[in-house]
Enzyme design. Structure first.
Site, PDB file in Angstrom:
ATOM      1  CG  ASN A   1      23.327-125.482  -3.344  1.00 12.88           C
ATOM      2  OD1 ASN A   1      23.260-124.753  -4.334  1.00 12.88           O
ATOM      3  ND2 ASN A   1      24.460-125.726  -2.736  1.00 12.88           N
TER       4      ASN A   1
ATOM      5  CG  ASP B   1      25.928-119.857  -7.880  1.00 14.07           C
ATOM      6  OD1 ASP B   1      25.204-119.777  -8.899  1.00 14.07           O
ATOM      7  OD2 ASP B   1      26.027-120.890  -7.225  1.00 14.07           O
TER       8      ASP B   1
ATOM      9  CG  HIS C   1      27.907-128.442  -8.438  1.00  9.28           C
ATOM     10  ND1 HIS C   1      27.722-128.944  -7.180  1.00  9.28           N
ATOM     11  CD2 HIS C   1      28.384-127.176  -8.272  1.00  9.28           C
ATOM     12  CE1 HIS C   1      28.058-128.029  -6.278  1.00  9.28           C
ATOM     13  NE2 HIS C   1      28.468-126.948  -6.909  1.00  9.28           N
TER      14      HIS C   1
ATOM     15  CG  HIS D   1      24.751-125.814  -8.459  1.00  8.33           C
ATOM     16  ND1 HIS D   1      24.855-125.525  -7.111  1.00  8.33           N
ATOM     17  CD2 HIS D   1      24.731-127.187  -8.543  1.00  8.33           C
ATOM     18  CE1 HIS D   1      24.888-126.663  -6.422  1.00  8.33           C
ATOM     19  NE2 HIS D   1      24.826-127.679  -7.262  1.00  8.33           N
ATOM     20  CB  VAL D   2      29.015-124.795 -12.364  1.00 11.04           C
ATOM     21  CG1 VAL D   2      30.499-124.870 -12.708  1.00 11.04           C
ATOM     22  CG2 VAL D   2      28.401-126.184 -12.339  1.00 11.04           C
ATOM     23  CG  HIS D   3      30.827-121.284  -7.611  1.00 12.47           C
ATOM     24  ND1 HIS D   3      31.226-121.568  -6.332  1.00 12.47           N
ATOM     25  CD2 HIS D   3      29.466-121.285  -7.568  1.00 12.47           C
ATOM     26  CE1 HIS D   3      30.173-121.723  -5.557  1.00 12.47           C
ATOM     27  NE2 HIS D   3      29.087-121.576  -6.292  1.00 12.47           N
TER      28      HIS D   3
HETATM   29 FE   LIG Z   1      24.564-123.812  -5.737  1.00  8.26          FE
END
Ligand SMILES: [Fe+2]
Length: 438
Positions: free
Chosen positions: A206, A146, A299, A326-328
């Site tokens: 994504n 990310d 998420h 995905h999870v920041h």
């Molecule tokens: Fe993502």
């Protein structure tokens, strides 16, 4: 201001600092970087990055504005002396009104292990240099997902650059272009200083999809620009593949493509895992975008469907470590399987904290699940050194006011050294056979 009031305020500040010192004060998102236009020749290489491309080979990828620029690389072991020349392929794509430059991919090799090579793209300056990974352990990975292209991204990249790593692994969400195609170009130039010097191995998130129903297919830009060794690993899609480096076999999976039992990805993964030779690669690692073990509100449970299908397969194959994004934020789990602590399950790590513009995911579920060992919503990167066939050292480095600070670390023992693999061979067989008997 009276002296008494000043003293009172000072005392309050000291107390506040002492309380805040117990927990890191999380920084706000930083704005997307400005990329000033810089004049260059249309044939000059831009966005240069390298990736592993099968045994002893590496792929050099770059972009030129000049559509007639040649797709060839010259290289050698001394600066300015290029004894080898290789021709490659090129591609380009259109996305609505945007037309990409010429995207070149050239595979060079066979290369010597642990060696610095000097190379030029299309005969143009500048001369770049890359280092190939070692033949045997130890080998070190840097990891950050990310990424995006903000001030925090720059901070993360600076810290990774200081780390003596062999391969960078990016578990999805690269440029955060989100349909604005020129952001792919600026991202490529932002990471070029690092990605032109060490192999960058990525999988999709994504933000790589950029799918517009009836108008644009998904992953058009990602697949054109970040070509990974899928053909070299027997896969039919750039969205999932595997590679081996030193004593580590890595499967890079796709969270955003079919993964059910009858999918091409599942069939390919069964085949790939069944070929792993733990004598040759005692470590087995899996990486994908959406985490399966995540105690953050962000998420939550998004990875459940993929987990239900693929977790038994990874468990049976004896995957040591799973790296997701995905999870920041950052979270390290203990060895876990099917939601419960299991000494023969993988260590799951979420490291989607590269520094993108969306900011951090601050809220966690309480109480902390039994499987969760450490969690913190800060930007940073991870370093994973596979020291020998039985031990690896994991560390997470928070971007602490722009200084990398090691904030979590753990020694990880391989499943091979803990006696977990013998029984797993039979379990793997059962998993492989089960879909065919239904
Ligand atoms: Fe993502």
């Amino acid at each position: 201001m009276g002296q008494e009031l000043k003293l009172l305020l000072s005392a309050c500040l000291v107390i506040t600092s002492a309380v805040a010192g117990a927990e890191y004060v999380r920084p706000p998102p930083r704005r997307t970087l400005d990329f000033p236009w810089s004049p260059r020749r249309p044939s000059s290489p831009q966005q240069v990055h390298v990736s592993l491309a099968g045994k002893k080979h590496m792929r050099i990828s770059w972009v030129t504005d000049d559509k007639s620029a040649p797709s060839h690389v010259t290289y050698g072991k001394s600066p300015g002396r290029h004894d080898f020349a290789v021709e490659g392929l090129s591609t380009s794509y259109s996305y609505l009104l945007y037309k990409s430059g010429k995207i070149h991919h050239v595979v060079i090799g066979p290369l010597e292990y642990d060696m610095v090579y000097f190379y030029k793209c299309g005969g143009e300056d500048p001369e770049f240099q890359l280092k190939t990974p070692p033949a045997e352990l130890p080998v070190t990975f840097s990891i950050a997902g990310d990424l995006g292209q903000t001030g925090w991204t720059k901070s993360t990249l600076d810290h990774i650059n200081k780390c003596d790593y062999d391969v960078h692994l990016l578990p999805g969400d690269l440029a955060y272009a989100d349909y604005m195609q020129h952001w792919w170009d600026t991202f490529g130039n932002l990471v070029q200083p690092l990605a032109s010097a060490r192999p960058w191995m990525v999988t999709e998130g994504n933000h790589e999809q950029e799918f517009i129903p009836l108008v644009m297919d998904g992953f058009v830009s990602y697949n054109a620009r970040w070509k990974m060794p899928y053909k070299e690993s027997g896969s039919s899609s750039n969205l999932y593949y595997s590679f081996e480096v030193a004593g580590v076999h890595v499967v890079m999976l796709g969270s955003y493509t079919d993964f059910d039992m009858y999918s091409n990805q599942y069939r390919w993964l069964m085949k790939d895992l069944s070929k792993v030779n733990r004598q040759k690669t005692p470590w087995l690692v899996a990486s994908f975008h959406v985490p399966w073990y995540n105690s953050n509100f962000a998420h939550q449970r998004e990875g459940e469907e993929m987990m239900a299908t693929l977790e038994p397969l990874l468990y049976a194959a004896g995957v040591d470590i799973v790296l997701a994004g995905h999870v920041h934020a950052y979270e390290r789990a203990k060895r876990v399987y099917n939601g419960k602590l299991d000494p023969c399950g993988p260590v799951h790590i979420t490291i989607g904290d590269g520094g993108n513009r969306e900011g951090l995911a601050h809220r966690y579920h309480d109480p902390q699940p039994e499987w969760s060992a450490f969690r913190e919503a800060s930007f940073g990167h991870g370093e994973l050194e596979f020291v020998n066939s039985s031990h690896a050292f994991w560390s997470w480095h928070r971007n602490d006011d722009d200084e990398p600070m090691r904030s979590d670390h753990a020694w990880i023992s391989s499943l091979g050294s803990s006696g977990c693999l013998a029984g797993k061979r039979r379990e793997l067989w059962k998993v492989l056979v089960a879909p065919r008997s239904t």
